[in-house]
Scaffold this motif. Structure first.
Motif, PDB file in Angstrom:
ATOM      1  N   LEU A  82      -6.645  32.034  18.597  1.00 40.79           N
ATOM      2  CA  LEU A  82      -5.340  31.776  19.207  1.00 40.79           C
ATOM      3  C   LEU A  82      -4.723  33.072  19.730  1.00 40.79           C
ATOM      4  N   THR A  83      -3.862  32.934  20.738  1.00 43.60           N
ATOM      5  CA  THR A  83      -3.104  34.062  21.280  1.00 43.60           C
ATOM      6  C   THR A  83      -1.697  33.578  21.619  1.00 43.60           C
ATOM      7  N   SER A  84      -0.828  34.525  21.960  1.00 39.99           N
ATOM      8  CA  SER A  84       0.532  34.160  22.375  1.00 39.99           C
ATOM      9  C   SER A  84       0.675  34.060  23.886  1.00 39.99           C
ATOM     10  N   ASP A  85      -0.166  34.798  24.638  1.00 37.71           N
ATOM     11  CA  ASP A  85       0.077  35.015  26.066  1.00 37.71           C
ATOM     12  C   ASP A  85       1.546  35.393  26.267  1.00 37.71           C
ATOM     13  N   HIS A  86       2.005  36.330  25.445  1.00 33.89           N
ATOM     14  CA  HIS A  86       3.386  36.822  25.526  1.00 33.89           C
ATOM     15  C   HIS A  86       3.635  37.347  26.933  1.00 33.89           C
ATOM     16  N   SER A  87       4.515  36.642  27.689  1.00 33.72           N
ATOM     17  CA  SER A  87       4.715  36.979  29.097  1.00 33.72           C
ATOM     18  C   SER A  87       6.207  36.991  29.421  1.00 33.72           C
ATOM     19  N   PRO A  88       6.882  38.085  29.092  1.00 31.36           N
ATOM     20  CA  PRO A  88       8.333  38.162  29.307  1.00 31.36           C
ATOM     21  C   PRO A  88       8.693  38.517  30.744  1.00 31.36           C
ATOM     22  N   THR A  89       9.968  38.402  31.028  1.00 30.57           N
ATOM     23  CA  THR A  89      10.502  38.832  32.321  1.00 30.57           C
ATOM     24  C   THR A  89      11.986  39.121  32.131  1.00 30.57           C
ATOM     25  N   VAL A  90      12.706  39.212  33.223  1.00 32.04           N
ATOM     26  CA  VAL A  90      14.159  39.448  33.165  1.00 32.04           C
ATOM     27  C   VAL A  90      14.884  38.132  33.446  1.00 32.04           C
ATOM     28  N   PRO A  91      16.127  37.979  32.964  1.00 30.10           N
ATOM     29  CA  PRO A  91      16.841  36.702  33.126  1.00 30.10           C
ATOM     30  C   PRO A  91      16.958  36.229  34.564  1.00 30.10           C
ATOM     31  N   GLU A  92      17.153  37.155  35.499  1.00 34.20           N
ATOM     32  CA  GLU A  92      17.352  36.727  36.884  1.00 34.20           C
ATOM     33  C   GLU A  92      16.106  36.083  37.497  1.00 34.20           C
ATOM     34  N   LEU A  93      14.912  36.360  36.927  1.00 38.29           N
ATOM     35  CA  LEU A  93      13.696  35.732  37.434  1.00 38.29           C
ATOM     36  C   LEU A  93      13.381  34.414  36.730  1.00 38.29           C
ATOM     37  N   LYS A  94      13.933  34.223  35.539  1.00 45.98           N
ATOM     38  CA  LYS A  94      13.666  32.982  34.802  1.00 45.98           C
ATOM     39  C   LYS A  94      14.562  31.840  35.278  1.00 45.98           C
ATOM     40  N   LEU A  95      15.634  32.150  35.979  1.00 43.68           N
ATOM     41  CA  LEU A  95      16.501  31.151  36.638  1.00 43.68           C
ATOM     42  C   LEU A  95      17.017  30.093  35.662  1.00 43.68           C
ATOM     43  N   LEU A  96      17.507  30.533  34.503  1.00 45.00           N
ATOM     44  CA  LEU A  96      18.007  29.575  33.517  1.00 45.00           C
ATOM     45  C   LEU A  96      19.218  28.800  34.039  1.00 45.00           C
ATOM     46  N   LYS A  97      20.094  29.461  34.786  1.00 41.69           N
ATOM     47  CA  LYS A  97      21.279  28.774  35.308  1.00 41.69           C
ATOM     48  C   LYS A  97      20.920  27.769  36.386  1.00 41.69           C
ATOM     49  N   GLU A  98      20.015  28.153  37.268  1.00 41.57           N
ATOM     50  CA  GLU A  98      19.614  27.243  38.345  1.00 41.57           C
ATOM     51  C   GLU A  98      18.735  26.108  37.826  1.00 41.57           C
ATOM     52  N   LEU A 103      10.258  25.187  39.944  1.00 46.13           N
ATOM     53  CA  LEU A 103       9.304  25.580  40.986  1.00 46.13           C
ATOM     54  C   LEU A 103       9.458  27.046  41.380  1.00 46.13           C
ATOM     55  N   ARG A 104      10.658  27.593  41.248  1.00 44.14           N
ATOM     56  CA  ARG A 104      10.880  28.985  41.645  1.00 44.14           C
ATOM     57  C   ARG A 104      10.955  29.955  40.469  1.00 44.14           C
ATOM     58  N   ALA A 105      11.149  29.468  39.260  1.00 45.47           N
ATOM     59  CA  ALA A 105      11.314  30.355  38.103  1.00 45.47           C
ATOM     60  C   ALA A 105      10.011  31.067  37.758  1.00 45.47           C
ATOM     61  N   TRP A 106      10.156  32.236  37.160  1.00 42.38           N
ATOM     62  CA  TRP A 106       8.989  32.989  36.668  1.00 42.38           C
ATOM     63  C   TRP A 106       8.304  32.180  35.571  1.00 42.38           C
ATOM     64  N   GLY A 107       6.987  32.137  35.630  1.00 44.33           N
ATOM     65  CA  GLY A 107       6.225  31.416  34.615  1.00 44.33           C
ATOM     66  C   GLY A 107       5.736  32.338  33.522  1.00 44.33           C
ATOM     67  N   GLY A 108       6.041  32.002  32.299  1.00 39.34           N
ATOM     68  CA  GLY A 108       5.594  32.806  31.162  1.00 39.34           C
ATOM     69  C   GLY A 108       6.479  32.572  29.959  1.00 39.34           C
ATOM     70  N   ILE A 109       5.873  32.500  28.771  1.00 38.01           N
ATOM     71  CA  ILE A 109       6.618  32.266  27.536  1.00 38.01           C
ATOM     72  C   ILE A 109       6.520  33.506  26.658  1.00 38.01           C
ATOM     73  N   SER A 110       7.653  34.005  26.218  1.00 40.73           N
ATOM     74  CA  SER A 110       7.661  35.185  25.354  1.00 40.73           C
ATOM     75  C   SER A 110       7.840  34.752  23.909  1.00 40.73           C
ATOM     76  N   GLY A 111       7.008  35.304  23.034  1.00 43.11           N
ATOM     77  CA  GLY A 111       7.090  34.894  21.636  1.00 43.11           C
ATOM     78  C   GLY A 111       6.203  35.688  20.712  1.00 43.11           C
ATOM     79  N   LEU A 112       5.860  36.914  21.101  1.00 42.71           N
ATOM     80  CA  LEU A 112       4.952  37.748  20.311  1.00 42.71           C
ATOM     81  C   LEU A 112       5.404  37.877  18.856  1.00 42.71           C
ATOM     82  N   GLN A 113       6.688  38.037  18.644  1.00 41.98           N
ATOM     83  CA  GLN A 113       7.212  38.228  17.294  1.00 41.98           C
ATOM     84  C   GLN A 113       7.015  36.988  16.414  1.00 41.98           C
TER      85      GLN A 113
END
Length: 508
Positions: free
Chosen positions: A366-382, A386-396
């Motif tokens: 198993l792995t995490s594929d820890h793939s973080p970014t910055v809030p403005e690319l994850k588009l949480l508000k919008e 289809l446009r948001a950065w793809g990746g789940i952060s969870g290494l910890q």
């Protein structure tokens, strides 16, 4: 002459007395200071322990032979003895024994698929982020990407004095170095543990996708060095469903995104790969090469093709990630782009088949594929999938997430350790990691599987952007108490050792 000696001797005696005094004073400080320098591990303050030779005692220690009640002796960063019988230690002082009682003591986790994003994108994450005991960093999303000897050197410079755990490095296989193998050989000679490629657009401009022809060019070089090729196995196809709903799909609905990356993408890529891996069998023209499928999401035909390739003797392996085992598409709220990743999280039936494959041993680790970014690319508000950065952060959260969901479908602690420690260590070639055994690095995690906690804003999270993690808001089982890396106590009850004394891992 006697007169000179008579006058000089008292001066020499006084000098010796001063030297002895300062030496003893330094020894006293070294013995009783709460933070000491361990030889070969960089600057001061590498460990939260005041000694380098000590014992760990517990009623639940996971060894290669199974759980024991006993003690582990650690000296100069290595395990020097394992003694069965709780409370039994050698000639040691009471303060040099750490008694963990009922807490589980097991090998530290090894996460071979993380994106730490340095150099070039430290606002996304960075090497100073906390982790498990060993990680292997991907060749993207840092800038420049790690595709040559020179760019690996830039990454090593960026990592200097920032590693709290041991870190290895993957290089990248891209069209340029696949078609100019001298560049690829230079990268491998410089110490990357293997190379990673994408069979679809990576989303990073300086990490272009490869075709199966590029892979065929690179595999003979990898066979020579006996290093693995890791593949993001998706080939972009235009499905009928995509064409039918292209103009009227709602980007805020997760199913819209899921339909853009159907299982057929993974299946197309893996079909091409297993057509090549048949030559990696013993005696085959590519003997010594190895193909590894990263973050498998499709548990149907894709997994079946990998299982068949293994049965015929191909040198092939596969990982899946904690989020594919934890979540299903039906559970993802509209607009919650924290859950976007590629390949995508699929439905509950697919998840159950993946879980079965883990328990049956068809998934190698198993792995995490820890793939973080910055809030403005994850588009949480919008909330635009289809446009948001793809990746789940969870290494910890590798350990508690895997355990919290895994125990519900029958995963044992022994299997968890196999999937997160022993098998990843074997895959990367880390002969001194992945087990609590004599001669191994003292990479150890101490945790309480039964303790539950809420992963909320009050919980100490060491990711750069905690709110972007899909795991926030969960109730998890498995509280980590202490973490040791090469004998250094680097984490204790939410506190890290001040100095970053992890070691870069380079292939020889």
């Amino acid at each position: 002459m006697d007169y000179i000696v008579w006058r000089v001797l008292p001066i020499l005696a006084l000098l010796v007395a001063f030297i002895t005094f300062f030496y003893l004073q330094d020894s006293y400080k070294a013995q009783f200071s709460p933070l000491i320098k361990l030889p070969g591990y960089g600057d001061d303050e590498c460990s939260l322990l005041p000694f380098r030779h000590y014992w760990i005692s517990s009623k639940r220690i996971l060894t290669p032979q199974g759980f024991i009640s006993g003690s582990v002796e650690i000296n100069e960063g290595k395990i020097v003895s394992v003694v069965e019988g709780y409370g039994k230690q050698g000639n040691s002082r009471q303060e040099e024994v750490i008694d963990y009682g009922e807490a589980v003591v097991m090998p530290g986790l090894i996460d071979v698929h993380v994106h730490l994003d340095e150099p070039g994108r430290t606002e996304w994450e960075g090497f100073v982020t906390g982790g498990v005991t060993t990680v292997v960093d991907m060749p993207l999303n840092n800038h420049p990407t790690t595709v040559s000897k020179e760019t690996l050197e830039l990454k090593l410079e960026a990592a200097d004095k920032k590693l709290h755990v041991d870190v290895g490095f993957w290089g990248g296989l891209v069209p340029e170095n696949a078609l100019n193998t001298s560049i690829l050989e230079g990268l491998l000679s410089a110490g990357v543990l293997g190379v990673k490629s994408f069979m679809c657009p990576s989303g990073i401009n300086d990490f272009p996708m490869v075709t199966i022809d590029h892979i065929k060019e690179g595999l003979p070089v990898l066979a020579k060095y006996k290093r693995p090729l890791l593949v993001h196995a998706e080939i972009q196809l235009d499905s009928e469903d995509q064409l039918e709903h292209k103009d009227n799909r709602d980007p805020h609905v997760y199913l819209t995104y899921l339909n853009t990356r159907p299982p057929s993408w993974e299946q197309a890529a893996i079909k091409e790969l297993v057509g090549v891996t048949k030559d990696t069998i013993v005696g085959g023209p590519l003997e010594g090469a190895h193909v590894h499928i990263v973050h498998l999401s499709d548990s149907s035909l894709s997994l079946d093709m990998i299982k068949e390739a293994k049965r015929r003797g191909d040198s092939i392996s596969v990982e899946t990630c904690s989020h594919y085992l934890a979540f299903s598409s039906e559970e993802i709220p509209d607009g919650d782009t924290r859950f976007k990743c590629s390949p995508p999280i699929r439905d509950a039936h697919n998840r159950e088949k993946l879980r079965e494959a883990v328990l049956e041993g068809h998934i190698d680790f198993l792995t995490s594929d820890h793939s973080p970014t910055v809030p403005e690319l994850k588009l949480l508000k919008e909330g635009d999938f289809l446009r948001a950065w793809g990746g789940i952060s969870g290494l910890q959260f590798d350990l508690p997430v895997t355990w919290s969901y895994g125990k519900k479908y029958g995963l044992t602690l022994e299997q968890l350790s196999l999937l997160w420690s022993k098998k990843p260590a074997e895959f990367v070639g880390l002969e001194s990691k992945g087990a609590i055994a004599v001669g191994y690095h003292a990479d150890i995690v101490v945790w309480q599987p039964e303790v539950e906690f809420d992963l909320n804003e009050d919980y100490p999270v060491f990711l750069k952007h905690p709110s972007l993690s899909a795991y926030m808001g969960s109730r998890l089982s498995g509280q980590v108490l202490d973490t040791f890396v090469r004998g250094n106590l680097v984490f204790k009850n939410g506190e890290h050792a001040p100095a970053a004394c992890g070691v870069p891992i380079l292939a020889k």
